[in-house]
Design a protein around this motif. Structure first.
Motif, mmCIF file in Angstrom:
data_model
loop_
_atom_site.group_PDB
_atom_site.id
_atom_site.type_symbol
_atom_site.label_atom_id
_atom_site.label_comp_id
_atom_site.label_asym_id
_atom_site.label_seq_id
_atom_site.Cartn_x
_atom_site.Cartn_y
_atom_site.Cartn_z
ATOM 1 N N LYS A 29 0.797 -1.223 0.000
ATOM 2 C CA LYS A 29 0.000 0.000 0.000
ATOM 3 C C LYS A 29 0.830 1.273 0.000
ATOM 4 C CE LYS A 29 -4.022 -2.079 2.228
ATOM 5 N NZ LYS A 29 -4.983 -1.997 3.365
ATOM 6 N N GLU A 30 2.073 1.203 -0.426
ATOM 7 C CA GLU A 30 2.864 2.424 -0.550
ATOM 8 C C GLU A 30 2.531 3.117 -1.864
ATOM 9 O OE1 GLU A 30 6.927 2.557 1.917
ATOM 10 O OE2 GLU A 30 7.025 1.349 0.100
ATOM 11 N N GLU A 31 2.440 4.446 -1.803
ATOM 12 C CA GLU A 31 2.039 5.224 -2.969
ATOM 13 C C GLU A 31 2.925 6.442 -3.114
ATOM 14 O OE1 GLU A 31 -1.751 5.988 -1.473
ATOM 15 O OE2 GLU A 31 -2.669 4.106 -2.145
ATOM 16 N N LEU A 32 3.064 6.892 -4.337
ATOM 17 C CA LEU A 32 3.818 8.118 -4.618
ATOM 18 C C LEU A 32 2.800 9.229 -4.874
ATOM 19 C CD1 LEU A 32 6.513 9.531 -5.140
ATOM 20 C CD2 LEU A 32 6.384 8.770 -7.510
ATOM 21 N N ILE A 33 2.701 10.169 -3.910
ATOM 22 C CA ILE A 33 1.719 11.252 -3.978
ATOM 23 C C ILE A 33 2.428 12.504 -4.477
ATOM 24 C CG2 ILE A 33 0.012 12.595 -2.712
ATOM 25 C CD1 ILE A 33 -0.038 10.314 -0.645
ATOM 26 N N LEU A 54 3.456 0.210 -8.723
ATOM 27 C CA LEU A 54 3.720 1.591 -8.308
ATOM 28 C C LEU A 54 2.494 2.426 -8.652
ATOM 29 C CD1 LEU A 54 5.525 3.856 -7.241
ATOM 30 C CD2 LEU A 54 6.421 4.122 -9.559
ATOM 31 N N LEU A 55 1.904 3.054 -7.629
ATOM 32 C CA LEU A 55 0.753 3.924 -7.813
ATOM 33 C C LEU A 55 1.177 5.371 -7.615
ATOM 34 C CD1 LEU A 55 -2.255 4.532 -8.170
ATOM 35 C CD2 LEU A 55 -2.567 4.097 -5.719
ATOM 36 N N ILE A 56 0.955 6.192 -8.635
ATOM 37 C CA ILE A 56 1.268 7.621 -8.585
ATOM 38 C C ILE A 56 -0.042 8.390 -8.696
ATOM 39 C CG2 ILE A 56 2.516 9.509 -9.684
ATOM 40 C CD1 ILE A 56 4.490 7.437 -10.766
ATOM 41 N N TYR A 57 -0.307 9.265 -7.707
ATOM 42 C CA TYR A 57 -1.558 10.010 -7.779
ATOM 43 C C TYR A 57 -1.451 11.290 -6.973
ATOM 44 C CZ TYR A 57 -3.212 8.834 -3.049
ATOM 45 O OH TYR A 57 -3.380 8.745 -1.701
ATOM 46 N N LYS A 86 0.580 2.632 -12.236
ATOM 47 C CA LYS A 86 -0.732 3.268 -12.296
ATOM 48 C C LYS A 86 -0.626 4.753 -11.965
ATOM 49 C CE LYS A 86 -3.184 -0.947 -10.870
ATOM 50 N NZ LYS A 86 -4.118 -1.542 -9.882
ATOM 51 N N PHE A 87 -1.363 5.555 -12.754
ATOM 52 C CA PHE A 87 -1.499 6.989 -12.490
ATOM 53 C C PHE A 87 -2.984 7.272 -12.269
ATOM 54 C CE2 PHE A 87 2.370 6.592 -14.888
ATOM 55 C CZ PHE A 87 3.219 7.564 -14.375
#
Length: 480
Positions: A29-33, A54-57, A86-87
């Protein structure tokens, strides 16, 4: 390769340290905000992300339409490897992803707005590249990619300006309910033989270029609108493939010149401007419920299986050739239409035989159809519907000689005198004079007296007159 976690990566970005050559271990559940990172340009290269997507949002929910130039974040990803990327809900001025690899899941861009989007140089791309609810304000390039195995490009409910998908090799494509403003470039693409469908549903285009593209097994344009010049020049298709247009609108000039397609179907399509199909080759073609508001150019069109075309298709092409005053190709398709009509009559007569109640409705139609079929067969046999003068000449000479020989045998009790050979050929010449109704076997102007002789004589004259008429028609086939 040094291993770090996502938190360390974020700290490097905030400190403007180069992100190059790291192994990034993604914890659950780590995300790049992006909104938490106060840096304008982010460049990540030669990195490998493991143990998750990798989730970027951004933190805000949804996107808002902004004017060009208001976006200020730039994100570059080069030569990296992801399990999935994912973006979501991002506003980025320039997003560029090149020469990277997705190993397990997909590259998903959802509900984002960009000034410029570049995705290119992907090899063996066997995942879903999905763009949904996105806006690209100035330029979108998804080029030079190789989609293999289960590779799928999906663009759904999006608005892309000046988009390019050129020089790629596709497996499957789904483009649904999207608006492609500016220039849509689909130049010189190809598909794997094992590939699935290429679907364009309810899309809107301005200027579009599909030149030199090889289309997939089944390529479908449904409910699409093309508002400016559209080019399908030099396109090709795989063997046993079909290019299908249904419920589409071409508001401006469209060109299919030099296309080589196995099968093309155009159903309920409207062409508001000139449509050009010059020098095209099709194995099969189907055109129905289609409107050509202006000229449709079918000069030098070639159809391999013309006998499998229905009469509506042939009549549509013939009508457009007539409007363009193309007498040469018009005569070809006139012959094709008659042949198609023969097949239609045969099918109708077969259906009448199977209809037990045929005597209670349309009783005279089978009779009329049989008459038409007889006339068509005779015209085809004699001169191929008034197009072959040599065949008509041979028919006239042979049939005239046949009827004259029968008349000669009747009038001479079945014997032939070799000493009267000259008289035989003089009489034959007189017999070919359609307006001469005297006995051709004697020099005096005396009528025949035998009823059987009169019957053969009259039928012979009719057949000769018909052959001469067909021969004249053949010589006049290029006349107005």
């Amino acid at each position: 390769m040094i291993e770090i976690n996502l938190s360390t990566l974020i700290n490097f970005i905030k400190k403007d340290k180069p992100i190059d050559g790291y192994l990034i271990n993604l914890q659950e559940k780590e995300e790049l905000i992006l909104s938490d990172i106060y840096i304008i340009d982010i460049k990540i290269s030669n990195c490998k992300f493991i143990n998750g997507d990798l989730l970027i949002y951004d933190k805000y929910d949804g996107i808002t339409e902004k004017n060009e130039g208001e976006l200020n974040r730039l994100l570059y990803i080069e030569n990296c490897e992801f399990e999935g990327l994912k973006f979501e809900n991002c506003e980025i001025k320039n997003l560029e992803i090149k020469k990277s690899l997705i190993t397990k899941n997909e590259l998903n861009i959802h509900t984002c707005i960009f000034e410029k989007l570049d995705i290119w140089g992907f090899n063996k791309l066997s995942f879903n590249l999905c763009l949904k609810n996105i806006i690209v304000q100035t330029k979108c390039q998804i080029i030079g990619n190789d989609y293999k195995e289960n590779g799928l490009l999906s663009i759904i409910n999006s608005s892309l300006k000046n988009s390019s998908f050129r020089e790629s090799k596709f497996n499957r494509i789904n483009l649904f309910e999207s608006n492609f403003t500016g220039f849509f470039d689909f130049y010189k693409n190809s598909f794997y033989k094992s590939g699935g469908q290429f679907n364009f549903y309810e899309c809107v285009f301005e200027k579009a270029n599909f030149n030199e593209t090889t289309f997939s097994y089944y390529s479908d344009f449904k409910n699409c609108k093309f508002f400016k010049t559209t080019l399908f020049q030099d396109i090709k298709s795989l063997t046993e493939s079909c290019l299908y247009f249904e419920n589409c609108l071409f508001d401006s000039f469209v060109q299919f010149n030099h296309a080589s397609i196995h099968k093309i179907e155009i159903d309920n399509v409207k062409f508001n401007d000139v449509a050009s199909f010059q020098n095209t080759y099709f194995d099969k073609i189907f055109i129905d419920r289609t409107i050509f508001e202006k000229a449709a150019l079918f000069d030098d069109i070639q159809i391999k299986n013309i006998d499998r075309c229905n009469r509506r298709t042939i009549r549509t092409i013939k009508l457009q050739l007539q409007k363009a005053e193309n007498k040469i190709d018009f005569n070809r398709f006139r012959v094709y239409e008659f042949n198609a009509y023969q097949e239609d009559i045969k099918q109708k007569l077969t259906s009448f035989k199977k209809d037990e109640k045929r005597f209670y409705h349309r009783k005279r139609e089978p009779i009329q159809l049989k008459r038409d079929l007889f006339i068509l067969r005779i015209s085809e046999f004699v001169s191929e519907y008034g197009t072959d003068w040599k065949r008509a000449l041979k028919f006239t000479l042979f049939s005239g000689l046949l009827f004259y020989s029968i008349l000669y045998r009747i009038e001479n009790s079945g014997t032939f005198n070799l000493e009267k050979t000259n008289e035989f050929f003089v009489g034959l010449f007189r017999f070919f004079l359609v307006t001469d109704f005297y006995n051709p076997l004697i020099t005096d102007k005396i009528y025949l007296t035998n009823p059987l002789s009169w019957t053969v004589f009259i039928f012979g004259k009719i057949v000769i007159a018909f052959g001469i008429y067909e021969m004249i028609q053949s010589f006049r086939k290029f006349k107005a």
